[in-house]
Write an enzyme that holds these catalytic residues in place. Structure first.
Site, short mmCIF file in Angstrom:
data_model
loop_
_atom_site.label_atom_id
_atom_site.label_comp_id
_atom_site.label_asym_id
_atom_site.label_seq_id
_atom_site.Cartn_x
_atom_site.Cartn_y
_atom_site.Cartn_z
N HIS A 268 0.86 -1.19 0.00
CA HIS A 268 0.00 0.00 0.00
C HIS A 268 0.90 1.24 0.00
CE1 HIS A 268 -3.47 2.47 0.60
NE2 HIS A 268 -3.79 2.18 1.85
N HIS A 307 -2.40 -2.28 -9.62
CA HIS A 307 -3.41 -1.65 -8.75
C HIS A 307 -4.65 -2.52 -8.75
CE1 HIS A 307 -5.93 1.45 -6.95
NE2 HIS A 307 -4.80 2.05 -6.62
N ASP A 363 2.64 5.43 -6.61
CA ASP A 363 3.90 5.32 -5.86
C ASP A 363 5.13 5.20 -6.74
OD1 ASP A 363 1.93 3.48 -3.62
OD2 ASP A 363 2.93 5.36 -3.16
#
Ligand code: SDX
Length: 436
Positions: A268, A307, A363
């Site tokens: 995450h 994702h 990210d």
């Protein structure tokens, strides 16, 4: 037969059941009427990791994963990143509408006057080892604020709720900066109310002996945009933690700490730190093909890729790439960017990633910017947690005020022993215990 229904035939009994369909869902509780007899508990759904389960009805953030769409309260993320400040977007997420100028002015003043932290927090922070991970310090210190504001457990009082929301939004940058200053052995810097939210964060991080900190406006704006992009993302793992812990009526400080703990995981919010470690391990563009070969052979995951919802390019990643160029004009280009761009170029052409619809996520590029700004990888997830605190609080507030919500308590599918006879100590034999 009404249109918005499904009819299920239970082949065990030959019975038909017609269930209403609402917002593309059936109510799991409607399945309980499907029984094989009067003593049957009725059907449940089994959905590990909630791959196909809606836990709530929400009006905060909308994502279309196939089209790569992200909207906060109906406004596309691209428009908000271009035209708004982070506190303006925080207001939108929490109250549902963009603020007028007077509303924004009052909101900024309220948040600014909540950036100070109770002095006892400094002693608390001093208890951490010098090399404690900033996320551990962040999670613990946010939880400790629960002891400073005991009235916060009155979660059904709107005025008390709003007061804690302002306190948390104001204080998380101060806690983040304190965890950084502690890790490098520098004295803490108090907030400066003349500065914007991002400038003040930079002040508390990087002010040394100069009388007043002067933030580079390009870096401050880049941080503000990054905060906007990270503010909320519907029912992600940490938002789910916020809602689940908050559903027991735990106070918002303890609930936010639980959400931040969920964010810290490498799958995450912890991924941005892992991306930099991955780029360091790859070392140069030339090593990218061999590294990708290893991933395809099952040696780990390409951090910053993939994702649960986006099966297209994460719209935030595109904006982050644009922001990176602005930052590099000030800081100089981060050499790791070349490796990241080569990773992306090769991965987007490779069947392994294309078939699995694996694209760069939020990210993948954020860590490269943060490093160029001077942050160490250990701080990256804290930089994610600061703006996401707004999203967690918006989700928490929506859950608390939703008449359909109650304490979250899933069911289970029992796969263990039936009743067993007790075995006295003298009759026990060592059982082979499989590693779990
Ligand atoms: C965030 O939910 C949110 O909204 C989160 C977030 C937010 O704003 O809150 O967007 C922030 O958490 C972004 C994600 C950051 N995490 C990473 O970058 C870590 C690397 N990514 C993966 O771990 C993964 O993609 C997840 C965790 C993000 C999603 O995992 P899923 O949806 O459970 O998918 P999966 O693990 O079942 O993968 C499906 C397939 C598998 O292959 P097969 O078993 O079918 O052969 O894709 C493969 C996986 O092995 N796969 C990857 C991969 N991600 C998935 N293979 C290589 N590299 C990857 N990154």
């Amino acid at each position: 037969m009404p249109q918005d229904t499904v009819t299920i035939t239970d082949n065990r009994t030959g019975q038909n059941y017609t269930l209403p369909v609402e917002n593309g869902t059936i109510r799991a509780m409607d399945l309980r009427k499907i029984k094989t007899g009067p003593n049957d508990f009725g059907l449940m759904t089994y959905d590990p990791a909630f791959m196909n389960t809606a836990s709530c009805r929400s009006a905060i953030t909308f994502i279309d994963g196939d089209k790569g769409i992200l909207r906060y309260r109906g406004y596309p993320i691209e428009v908000l990143a271009e035209h708004c400040t982070f506190l303006e977007v925080a207001y939108l997420l929490l109250f549902g509408e963009l603020p007028t100028e007077p509303q924004l002015k009052d909101w900024i003043s309220e948040i600014t006057h909540h950036t100070m932290i109770h002095e006892s927090t400094k002693k608390f922070m001093e208890g951490f080892r010098y090399n404690a991970h900033p996320m551990a310090m962040f999670v613990s210190t946010v939880a400790a604020l629960s002891s400073v504001y005991p009235e916060s457990r009155n979660v059904h009082d709107p005025a008390i709720r709003l007061h804690q929301i302002k306190r948390l939004i104001g204080k998380v940058p101060s806690i983040a900066a304190m965890s950084y200053r502690h890790s490098v052995g520098f004295p803490y810097v108090y907030p400066d109310n003349d500065l914007t939210y991002a400038e003040n964060f930079m002040n508390m991080l990087w002010k040394m002996v100069e009388p007043k900190y002067a933030a580079n406006p390009v870096i401050a704006r880049a941080l503000d945009i990054l905060f906007i992009l990270h503010a909320d993302h519907e029912q992600n793992c940490s938002a789910n933690a916020m809602r689940a812990v908050g559903s027991s009526q735990a106070d918002p400080y303890l609930s936010t700490a639980a959400a931040a703990a969920a964010l810290s995981g490498p799958l995450h919010g912890g991924a941005n730190e892992e991306v930099l470690r991955m780029l360091d391990e790859i070392g140069s563009k030339d090593n990218v093909p061999a590294y990708i070969k290893g991933i395809k052979e099952g040696k780990g995951k390409l951090m910053g890729f993939g994702h649960r919802i986006y099966k297209n390019y994460d719209p935030r990643a595109k904006i982050i790439k644009w922001t990176a160029d602005r930052v590099f004009e000030i800081t100089g280009r981060n050499a790791k960017l070349e490796i990241a761009l080569e990773l992306e170029r090769i991965a987007l052409q490779d069947d392994y990633f294309v078939q699995r619809k694996l694209y760069p996520n939020v990210d993948f590029y954020s860590g490269i910017i943060y490093q160029a700004m001077g942050f160490r990888p250990e701080m990256f997830t804290v930089l994610f947690a600061i703006p996401r605190t707004v999203g967690w609080l918006a989700q928490w507030q929506e859950m608390i005020t939703d008449p359909e919500q109650k304490i979250a308590r899933p069911r289970q599918v029992w796969i263990g022993h039936e009743t067993r006879e007790f075995v006295p100590m003298e009759k026990r034999t060592p059982a082979p215990v499989a590693a779990r």
